[in-house]
Write a protein that holds these residues in place. Structure first.
Motif, PDB file in Angstrom:
ATOM      1  N   ILE A 156       0.846  -1.198   0.000  1.00 46.76           N
ATOM      2  CA  ILE A 156       0.000   0.000   0.000  1.00 46.76           C
ATOM      3  C   ILE A 156       0.879   1.245   0.000  1.00 46.76           C
ATOM      4  O   ILE A 156       1.836   1.353   0.763  1.00 46.76           O
ATOM      5  CB  ILE A 156      -0.933   0.017   1.242  1.00 46.76           C
ATOM      6  N   ILE A 157       0.535   2.203  -0.857  1.00 45.19           N
ATOM      7  CA  ILE A 157       1.271   3.463  -0.925  1.00 45.19           C
ATOM      8  C   ILE A 157       0.958   4.276   0.326  1.00 45.19           C
ATOM      9  O   ILE A 157      -0.196   4.601   0.592  1.00 45.19           O
ATOM     10  CB  ILE A 157       0.888   4.266  -2.189  1.00 45.19           C
ATOM     11  N   GLN A 158       2.002   4.586   1.081  1.00 40.65           N
ATOM     12  CA  GLN A 158       1.830   5.352   2.314  1.00 40.65           C
ATOM     13  C   GLN A 158       2.229   6.813   2.161  1.00 40.65           C
ATOM     14  O   GLN A 158       1.684   7.684   2.836  1.00 40.65           O
ATOM     15  CB  GLN A 158       2.645   4.710   3.451  1.00 40.65           C
ATOM     16  N   HIS A 159       3.195   7.084   1.295  1.00 42.90           N
ATOM     17  CA  HIS A 159       3.672   8.455   1.090  1.00 42.90           C
ATOM     18  C   HIS A 159       4.112   8.623  -0.360  1.00 42.90           C
ATOM     19  O   HIS A 159       4.514   7.654  -1.003  1.00 42.90           O
ATOM     20  CB  HIS A 159       4.877   8.778   1.982  1.00 42.90           C
ATOM     21  N   LYS A 160       4.041   9.877  -0.823  1.00 41.43           N
ATOM     22  CA  LYS A 160       4.600  10.250  -2.123  1.00 41.43           C
ATOM     23  C   LYS A 160       5.471  11.474  -1.895  1.00 41.43           C
ATOM     24  O   LYS A 160       5.151  12.327  -1.078  1.00 41.43           O
ATOM     25  CB  LYS A 160       3.503  10.616  -3.123  1.00 41.43           C
ATOM     26  N   PHE A 161       6.568  11.521  -2.621  1.00 38.36           N
ATOM     27  CA  PHE A 161       7.469  12.662  -2.497  1.00 38.36           C
ATOM     28  C   PHE A 161       7.799  13.141  -3.896  1.00 38.36           C
ATOM     29  O   PHE A 161       8.240  12.361  -4.730  1.00 38.36           O
ATOM     30  CB  PHE A 161       8.754  12.253  -1.754  1.00 38.36           C
ATOM     31  N   PHE A 162       7.590  14.434  -4.140  1.00 32.36           N
ATOM     32  CA  PHE A 162       7.878  15.024  -5.443  1.00 32.36           C
ATOM     33  C   PHE A 162       9.146  15.855  -5.341  1.00 32.36           C
ATOM     34  O   PHE A 162       9.271  16.678  -4.449  1.00 32.36           O
ATOM     35  CB  PHE A 162       6.722  15.924  -5.895  1.00 32.36           C
ATOM     36  N   GLY A 163      10.093  15.614  -6.218  1.00 29.88           N
ATOM     37  CA  GLY A 163      11.322  16.386  -6.227  1.00 29.88           C
ATOM     38  C   GLY A 163      12.461  15.676  -5.515  1.00 29.88           C
ATOM     39  O   GLY A 163      12.346  14.523  -5.103  1.00 29.88           O
TER      40      GLY A 163
END
Length: 178
Positions: A156-163
């Motif tokens: 399960i995707i818990q976090h997303k980080f852009f950059g």
């Protein structure tokens, strides 16, 4: 005179409260926009895929079920991607057996192997090639790079980080997952 001061303080407080509320709403809107920018939503299942490593070995995301995965989408020409690679390598070296760093390269036509050797990368790098249908970056709806998904032991995707990430960003996001 005191009534004017109290009225002024009350008015100033009301204005401050309104400004803070407006800023919070803008922050929520920005977060929602970023969430849509990255495509897949937090709390959703990470789509499984099978790609080849630089060595030609097939690797699937499901191979890492039961482990925490930092899934990073990047390219050799991307300056922020280049900047975060040393931190990713350090994170990979310091992570326990319970954590996997998996980097999905989005420009396999370039010298990815030379890039990996130059940066002394030892974590798995897979190549996003359209050999068997659609690109994984399209499946994950990648709109900007680097983009990183933190996936828990259950997929399960818990976090997303852009950059570009710093080591502390990797540690914080990974440590916040059980």
């Amino acid at each position: 005179m005191i009534k004017k001061v109290i009225a002024s303080i009350f008015l100033l407080s009301l204005i401050t409260f309104s400004i803070v509320q407006a800023m919070d709403q803008q922050k929520e809107k920005k977060t929602e926009e970023l969430d849509q920018l990255g495509g897949l939503t937090i709390g959703g299942e990470a789509p499984d895929f099978t790609l080849k490593t630089l060595e030609g070995k097939e690797v699937s995301l499901s191979d890492y079920k039961g482990k925490k995965v930092m899934l990073n989408f990047w390219a050799t020409w991307c300056p922020p991607c280049k900047k975060e690679m040393p931190a990713m390598q350090q994170f990979s070296e310091e992570a326990g057996e319970d954590i996997v760093v998996l980097a999905v390269n989005m420009d396999p036509e370039n010298d990815v192997e030379g890039f990996a050797l130059n940066y002394e990368l030892t974590f798995p790098i897979v190549l996003d090639q359209p050999e068997s249908g659609s690109l994984i970056s399209e499946q994950y709806k990648i709109m900007s790079i680097p983009t990183t998904f933190f996936i828990d032991r259950d997929g399960i995707i818990q976090h997303k980080f852009f950059g570009e990430m710093q080591l502390k960003d990797m540690e914080r996001n990974m440590n916040s997952m059980e």
